[in-house]
Design a protein around this motif. Structure first.
Motif, mmCIF file in Angstrom:
data_model
loop_
_atom_site.group_PDB
_atom_site.id
_atom_site.type_symbol
_atom_site.label_atom_id
_atom_site.label_comp_id
_atom_site.label_asym_id
_atom_site.label_seq_id
_atom_site.Cartn_x
_atom_site.Cartn_y
_atom_site.Cartn_z
ATOM 1 N N SER A 25 0.806 -1.216 0.000
ATOM 2 C CA SER A 25 0.000 0.000 0.000
ATOM 3 C C SER A 25 0.844 1.274 0.000
ATOM 4 C CB SER A 25 -0.966 0.002 1.186
ATOM 5 O OG SER A 25 -0.243 -0.087 2.399
ATOM 6 N N THR A 26 2.107 1.195 0.422
ATOM 7 C CA THR A 26 2.982 2.371 0.382
ATOM 8 C C THR A 26 4.306 1.990 -0.285
ATOM 9 O OG1 THR A 26 4.081 1.950 2.493
ATOM 10 C CG2 THR A 26 2.027 3.246 2.567
ATOM 11 N N GLU A 62 6.585 0.288 2.317
ATOM 12 C CA GLU A 62 6.169 -1.106 2.521
ATOM 13 C C GLU A 62 6.588 -1.961 1.322
ATOM 14 O OE1 GLU A 62 2.090 -3.747 2.626
ATOM 15 O OE2 GLU A 62 1.946 -1.652 3.251
ATOM 16 N N GLY A 110 4.772 6.259 -5.319
ATOM 17 C CA GLY A 110 4.672 6.650 -3.908
ATOM 18 C C GLY A 110 4.617 8.161 -3.751
ATOM 19 N N GLU A 139 1.169 9.307 -4.911
ATOM 20 C CA GLU A 139 0.116 8.946 -3.962
ATOM 21 C C GLU A 139 0.302 9.613 -2.605
ATOM 22 O OE1 GLU A 139 0.137 4.642 -3.997
ATOM 23 O OE2 GLU A 139 -0.836 4.582 -5.970
ATOM 24 N N ASP A 184 2.678 9.080 -0.262
ATOM 25 C CA ASP A 184 3.278 8.359 0.860
ATOM 26 C C ASP A 184 4.807 8.435 0.863
ATOM 27 O OD1 ASP A 184 4.388 5.678 -0.334
ATOM 28 O OD2 ASP A 184 2.364 5.815 -1.143
#
Length: 179
Positions: free
Chosen positions: A62-63, A66, A126, A129, A131
């Motif tokens: 999701s990130t 991660e 990333g 988005e 993050d």
């Protein structure tokens, strides 16, 4: 694939391939043409089977952080297996060798470069988005974490435990922008 993975490109003879594949030399040559073509097909198979850890990590996390950490840890688990070749076939198969095998080294370097580009794209995602901070240098980060991944492969081939590989990953993640 496993023969090249265990022995490297230059360390694998045609006779090794004949034995591993259970065919005779004429069949091997009529099907593949030459050792380099067999190797290229082995790398494609390796990408499909063993490359899933990287592709799934980068696409499903999701990130960006991660994604990178999951990529490193999933590959560390795969690299440190007790049975079978340790490390990454693409990193270890042909870093050095005879001048006549330059095309093999170039092929693998291109493969590794493509992997870095995929990571760079995930890092850029990333940023898009939100993050990963906008000031992050995705080229620098992709080069750094690709180098860490390749280093994990060498450590694993040298016999490093999964625990040691994870300690390296812990240290590498300290370099993540913003902590």
């Amino acid at each position: 694939m496993r023969t090249f993975w265990a022995q490297g490109y230059e360390g694998t003879s045609v006779q090794d391939l004949v034995g591993a594949m259970g065919v005779n030399k004429p069949s091997l040559y009529s099907t593949f043409g030459c050792k380099e073509e067999i190797f290229r097909e082995a790398v494609e198979l390796y990408d499909r089977l063993e490359g899933r850890a990287t592709s799934e990590s980068l696409s499903e996390a999701s990130t960006a952080r991660e994604a990178v950490e999951t990529m490193l840890r999933s590959n560390a688990r795969a690299y440190a297996v007790a049975d079978g070749p340790r490390g990454c076939m693409i990193v270890l198969s042909s870093l050095l060798g005879a001048p006549e095998n330059e095309s093999v080294r170039a092929f693998l370097a291109g493969n590794r470069s493509e992997g870095e580009a995929v990571l760079r794209d995930r890092l850029a995602r990333g940023i898009a988005e939100g993050d990963l901070r906008a000031s992050a240098d995705v080229h620098q980060l992709a080069a750094f974490y690709t180098t860490v991944l390749e280093g994990l492969s060498i450590q694993a081939r040298d016999g490093a435990s999964a625990e040691k590989l994870n300690l390296i990953i812990d240290a590498a993640m300290l370099a993540w922008p913003g902590g």
